[in-house]
Scaffold this motif. Structure first.
Motif, PDB file in Angstrom:
ATOM      1  N   ASP A  62      -5.710 -16.081  45.584  1.00 32.06           N
ATOM      2  CA  ASP A  62      -6.613 -16.425  46.681  1.00 32.06           C
ATOM      3  C   ASP A  62      -8.036 -16.680  46.216  1.00 32.06           C
ATOM      4  O   ASP A  62      -8.952 -16.723  47.030  1.00 32.06           O
ATOM      5  N   ARG A  99      -2.369 -20.453  47.574  1.00 29.27           N
ATOM      6  CA  ARG A  99      -1.880 -19.238  48.206  1.00 29.27           C
ATOM      7  C   ARG A  99      -0.398 -19.373  48.495  1.00 29.27           C
ATOM      8  O   ARG A  99       0.047 -20.369  49.032  1.00 29.27           O
ATOM      9  N   ASN A 102       1.087 -19.916  52.312  1.00 32.15           N
ATOM     10  CA  ASN A 102       0.026 -20.325  53.235  1.00 32.15           C
ATOM     11  C   ASN A 102       0.157 -21.815  53.494  1.00 32.15           C
ATOM     12  O   ASN A 102       0.004 -22.622  52.588  1.00 32.15           O
TER      13      ASN A 102
END
Length: 124
Positions: A62, A99, A102
């Motif tokens: 991240d 990510r 995501n």
């Protein structure tokens, strides 16, 4: 028609398309006429894989490339420059959202305004 629409010469448009598809042969060196040699400081495949493994690790998944660079440099580890990290990710198609799981930013939430520490999503 596409070249005309973008104001580009048809030959330039065709050359770009061939380059994107990988249809152009490797150009020889202008100085010697021989095939180009790899740069002596080029990372090996194992070193590039180590960079990818580091950038995609659970700790850094991240985090942006520049922040990863500074963090591992603080730990005394130098893998490569941030621009090389960006190039490696781009070459492997990992330069977008890294990510895991995501899907990215929802399209209907384009702008977020902050008023008195409250976030208000403004739909587009």
């Amino acid at each position: 028609m596409a070249a005309k629409a973008f104001g580009v010469a048809p030959r330039t448009w065709r050359h770009h398309a061939q380059k994107q598809r990988g249809e152009l042969p490797e150009r020889p060196s202008r100085a010697t006429g021989k095939p180009r040699r790899p740069h002596p400081a080029k990372l090996t495949d194992e070193e590039e894989q180590e960079v990818v493994d580091t950038l995609c690790s659970e700790e850094f998944v991240d985090v942006g490339v520049d922040e990863v660079f500074v963090t591992i440099l603080d730990d005394g580890i130098y893998l490569c420059s941030p621009s090389t990290m960006h190039r490696i990710l781009r070459d492997r198609g990992l330069n977008g959202q890294r990510r895991q799981g995501n899907p990215g930013v929802p399209r209907h939430l384009v702008l977020v305004a902050v008023f008195d520490d409250e976030r208000i999503a403004i739909p587009s």
